[in-house]
Design a protein around this motif. Structure first.
Motif, PDB file in Angstrom:
ATOM      1  N   SER A  45      45.372  41.834  23.619  1.00 23.12           N
ATOM      2  CA  SER A  45      45.321  41.888  25.091  1.00 23.12           C
ATOM      3  C   SER A  45      43.878  41.947  25.576  1.00 23.12           C
TER       4      SER A  45
ATOM      5  N   VAL B 252      47.847  38.027  26.652  1.00 22.44           N
ATOM      6  CA  VAL B 252      47.845  38.684  27.956  1.00 22.44           C
ATOM      7  C   VAL B 252      47.666  37.646  29.070  1.00 22.44           C
TER       8      VAL B 252
ATOM      9  N   ALA C 142      51.593  41.618  30.244  1.00 23.13           N
ATOM     10  CA  ALA C 142      51.746  41.478  28.789  1.00 23.13           C
ATOM     11  C   ALA C 142      52.309  40.109  28.443  1.00 23.13           C
TER      12      ALA C 142
END
Length: 312
Positions: A92, A119, A138
């Motif tokens: 991420s 992400v 996410a």
């Protein structure tokens, strides 16, 4: 004989009837494009004339998961800066790069650094204070977890689940002043939800593609919400008002193409909708005005690259 400076008469101008100087040219619209899966994590900034203004590698060169992108002016110089998010199978990892020099301005992990979901990223001045916030969602494999970060110190200012936390298809995100828009991830029936900045209460929901489960890519600007079908669907784009009324639906690429599209938008006096082709074909980017007329069309990367294009 050459005259000395003190013998040359000064030049004077009569400005009583002078015309006002011409207005400055309109700002050149800039689009950030990120390479999809299968290639180096390349990002380019291309203006509305098709001229490449900036090129950089967002992550280490051997990362081949793709780069999601967004834009906003964080530095106050009038030029949009570039936000990047690692693509599928990446962490991420979110970064911000100066839109003029390409210098890295911010770098952080929005979620657990060990998770390999990638992400989604967006940016906008949510609270109207003149400074854009960073919005993340996410990626596929993660819950539909949305976060908001303050640019100055990367403080997390909001965190919520846009859909059922049990879903594991991720969540695409878009933002404009006062609003965060979330698109359902892979595995869930298509849905878009809109949240009011502040308490982030849900204020709108609609289903753009019925029971389609390939995910919904979202963008928003100028009071409009634009959506594109994710992988597995035709390259369909729809435009909605802020109240959820559909006002346009079209296919920017051949409808038989089933890898979906990414979408981005630009507001202002000359708004644009930008569409990037999904994986499986050449890396085409097409820009439209809001009468659906094509204003630009170009290959963002090498014509042989077939990993798709993320636009922002």
């Amino acid at each position: 004989m050459t005259a000395s400076l003190d013998t040359v008469a000064p030049v004077t101008f009569d400005l009583t009837n002078a015309e006002a100087p011409p207005p400055p040219p309109p700002p050149v619209i800039r689009t950030a494009v990120g390479a999809g899966s299968g290639g180096a994590p390349a990002v380019k900034v291309i203006d509305s004339t098709g001229t490449e203004r900036l090129s950089l590698l967002a992550y280490v060169a051997d990362f081949t998961g793709g780069v999601r992108v967004a834009t906003a002016d964080f530095t106050g110089d009038g030029v949009d800066d570039v936000v990047t998010g690692a693509g599928p199978l990446g962490s991420s990892h979110v970064k911000v790069f100066d839109g003029v020099t390409g210098a890295e301005l911010r770098s952080f992990f929005a979620y657990d650094p060990s998770a390999r979901y990638g992400v989604f990223v967006a940016a906008a001045d949510l609270d109207g204070d003149g400074v854009a916030e960073l919005v993340t969602g996410a990626g596929e494999g993660g819950a539909p977890h949305v976060k908001v970060f303050r640019y100055a110190d990367l403080a997390e200012t909001a965190s919520f689940f846009a859909f059922d936390p049990a879903q594991r298809g991720g969540v695409s995100v878009a933002a404009q002043t006062g609003l965060v828009v979330a698109g359902s991830g892979v595995g869930a029936a298509s849905e878009v939800r809109v949240f009011a900045a502040g308490a982030f209460d849900q204020i709108l929901t609609f289903s753009p593609f019925g029971g389609f489960t390939g995910g919904v890519n979202v963008t928003a600007d100028n009071g409009l919400i634009e959506v594109g079908a994710g992988p597995g669907g035709g390259p369909q784009v729809k435009i909605y008002t802020a109240t959820g009324t559909e006002v346009a639906s079209f296919f920017p690429f051949d409808p038989v193409f089933t890898s979906g599209v990414s979408v981005a938008s630009r507001g202002g006096d000359d708004p644009r909708l930008i569409v990037g082709a999904g994986p499986g074909t050449a890396p085409w980017v097409v820009e439209y005005d809001f009468t659906q007329q094509v204003t630009a069309s170009y290959l963002a990367f090498d014509p042989g690259f077939a990993g798709g294009v993320f636009v922002g």
